[in-house]
Design a protein around this motif. Structure first.
Motif, short mmCIF file in Angstrom:
data_model
loop_
_atom_site.label_atom_id
_atom_site.label_comp_id
_atom_site.label_asym_id
_atom_site.label_seq_id
_atom_site.Cartn_x
_atom_site.Cartn_y
_atom_site.Cartn_z
N PRO A 74 0.81 -1.22 0.00
CA PRO A 74 0.00 0.00 0.00
C PRO A 74 0.85 1.27 0.00
O PRO A 74 2.03 1.25 0.39
N ALA A 75 0.24 2.35 -0.41
CA ALA A 75 0.97 3.62 -0.51
C ALA A 75 1.43 4.12 0.85
O ALA A 75 2.49 4.76 0.95
N PHE A 76 0.67 3.84 1.90
CA PHE A 76 1.04 4.40 3.21
C PHE A 76 2.28 3.74 3.82
O PHE A 76 2.80 4.22 4.82
N LEU A 77 2.76 2.67 3.21
CA LEU A 77 4.00 2.04 3.68
C LEU A 77 5.21 2.40 2.81
O LEU A 77 6.32 1.99 3.13
N GLN A 78 4.97 3.14 1.75
CA GLN A 78 6.06 3.53 0.88
C GLN A 78 6.99 4.52 1.60
O GLN A 78 6.55 5.34 2.39
N GLY A 79 8.26 4.42 1.30
CA GLY A 79 9.23 5.32 1.91
C GLY A 79 9.83 4.82 3.20
O GLY A 79 10.77 5.42 3.73
N LEU A 80 9.30 3.71 3.73
CA LEU A 80 9.87 3.15 4.95
C LEU A 80 11.15 2.38 4.63
O LEU A 80 11.33 1.88 3.53
N LEU A 187 -21.20 -14.78 6.79
CA LEU A 187 -20.02 -14.72 5.93
C LEU A 187 -19.69 -13.28 5.55
O LEU A 187 -18.51 -12.92 5.46
N CYS A 188 -20.72 -12.48 5.35
CA CYS A 188 -20.47 -11.06 5.02
C CYS A 188 -19.74 -10.36 6.16
O CYS A 188 -18.79 -9.60 5.93
N GLY A 189 -20.19 -10.63 7.39
CA GLY A 189 -19.58 -9.96 8.53
C GLY A 189 -18.24 -10.53 8.94
O GLY A 189 -17.31 -9.79 9.29
N LEU A 190 -18.12 -11.85 8.87
CA LEU A 190 -16.91 -12.51 9.37
C LEU A 190 -15.81 -12.63 8.33
O LEU A 190 -14.62 -12.68 8.68
N GLU A 191 -16.18 -12.66 7.04
CA GLU A 191 -15.18 -12.90 5.99
C GLU A 191 -15.08 -11.75 4.98
O GLU A 191 -14.02 -11.19 4.77
N PHE A 192 -16.20 -11.43 4.35
CA PHE A 192 -16.15 -10.46 3.26
C PHE A 192 -15.75 -9.07 3.76
O PHE A 192 -15.00 -8.35 3.08
N LEU A 193 -16.23 -8.67 4.93
CA LEU A 193 -15.90 -7.34 5.45
C LEU A 193 -14.41 -7.18 5.74
O LEU A 193 -13.77 -6.26 5.21
N PRO A 194 -13.79 -8.02 6.58
CA PRO A 194 -12.35 -7.84 6.85
C PRO A 194 -11.48 -8.02 5.62
O PRO A 194 -10.50 -7.30 5.44
N THR A 195 -11.83 -8.97 4.75
CA THR A 195 -11.06 -9.18 3.53
C THR A 195 -11.14 -7.98 2.61
O THR A 195 -10.14 -7.54 2.03
N SER A 196 -12.33 -7.40 2.49
CA SER A 196 -12.51 -6.21 1.64
C SER A 196 -11.72 -5.03 2.20
O SER A 196 -11.10 -4.29 1.43
N LEU A 197 -11.71 -4.87 3.51
CA LEU A 197 -10.95 -3.78 4.10
C LEU A 197 -9.45 -3.95 3.85
O LEU A 197 -8.74 -2.96 3.59
N LEU A 198 -8.96 -5.18 3.92
CA LEU A 198 -7.55 -5.44 3.65
C LEU A 198 -7.21 -5.09 2.20
O LEU A 198 -6.18 -4.44 1.93
N VAL A 199 -8.06 -5.51 1.27
CA VAL A 199 -7.81 -5.25 -0.15
C VAL A 199 -7.90 -3.76 -0.44
O VAL A 199 -7.05 -3.18 -1.15
N LEU A 200 -8.92 -3.11 0.11
CA LEU A 200 -9.10 -1.68 -0.14
C LEU A 200 -7.94 -0.85 0.42
O LEU A 200 -7.55 0.15 -0.16
N SER A 201 -7.41 -1.28 1.56
CA SER A 201 -6.28 -0.55 2.15
C SER A 201 -5.06 -0.60 1.27
O SER A 201 -4.19 0.28 1.32
N ALA A 202 -4.95 -1.65 0.43
CA ALA A 202 -3.80 -1.76 -0.47
C ALA A 202 -4.05 -1.03 -1.79
O ALA A 202 -3.11 -0.57 -2.43
N VAL A 203 -5.33 -0.92 -2.16
CA VAL A 203 -5.65 -0.34 -3.48
C VAL A 203 -5.84 1.17 -3.42
O VAL A 203 -5.36 1.91 -4.29
N LEU A 204 -6.56 1.62 -2.39
CA LEU A 204 -6.89 3.05 -2.32
C LEU A 204 -5.74 3.86 -1.73
O LEU A 204 -5.19 3.46 -0.72
#
Length: 204
Positions: A74-80, A187-204
């Motif tokens: 993700p962009a927020f880890l760049q420069g470290l 499944l939405c709460g336990l799997e799709f939500l945390p996985t989506s947040l992980l992916v979005l944190s890397a993309v956005l």
């Protein structure tokens, strides 16, 4: 230097925990083949404990794979610096685990929570399966001097495949106490939500 040290630590942990893995492997294979394999696994307290220990130990190799092949960049880890980047990735992994645990506790039902807990424990089983598969694949591809991009593609393909099987088995476990709609919502709460947040944190 830190990377080399952590590799050595990972290898030593692998040697120490080899017996645990050998005892756990038949149960893991049974869990992949059928959803009720998780019931047999959890009934064996020693094997389930070994599985949990393996899951914690494999967080370190997971961090090394993420760092080596830039699986999460993700962009927020760049420069470290390299060492800080590696430690930050480990922090992201731990945050992801804690988020999943928090959602598990938040959504825990009042009744039949033994099956709900069984579905949660499947997380550990399939994480161990995924990491062993990835480490084996990376080792084989390294012997053939494959470039990083090829290795990265194999890692993503295997991760998606294992995650798909995991979702299927977890849905089957939850369906023991839930109707299809409630299973999907879990499944939405336990799997799709945390996985989506992980992916979005890397993309956005």
């Amino acid at each position: 230097m830190l990377f080399n040290i952590l590799v050595i630590v990972s290898v030593l942990l692998g040697i120490v925990l080899l017996k645990c893995f050998i005892q756990f492997f038949p149960y893991m294979a049974d869990c992949v083949l059928r959803a009720r394999g998780s019931l047999a696994l959890e009934k064996s307290v020693r094997t389930s404990t070994d599985r949990d220990i393996l899951g914690v130990a494999l967080l370190l190799p997971a961090d090394l794979l993420m760092y080596r092949y830039r699986l999460y960049d993700p962009a927020f880890l760049q420069g470290l610096s390299p060492n800080m980047y590696m430690l930050s990735l480990l922090g992201v992994l731990l945050a992801f685990v804690l988020l999943r645990l928090a959602l598990y506790l938040l959504m825990k039902p009042r009744r039949r929570n033994d099956i709900y807990r069984l579905a949660h424990k499947a997380d550990y089983t399939y994480f161990v399966l995924l990491m062993l598969l990835l480490l084996f694949t990376v080792g084989i591809l390294s012997l053939f001097s494959c470039n990083d991009l090829t290795v990265k593609r194999f890692i993503y393909i295997e991760t998606i495949a294992v995650y798909a099987v995991f979702l299927l088995r977890k849905a089957q476990i939850l369906s023991m106490i839930c109707n299809p709609l409630r299973t999907f919502l879990y499944l939405c709460g336990l799997e799709f939500l945390p996985t989506s947040l992980l992916v979005l944190s890397a993309v956005l």
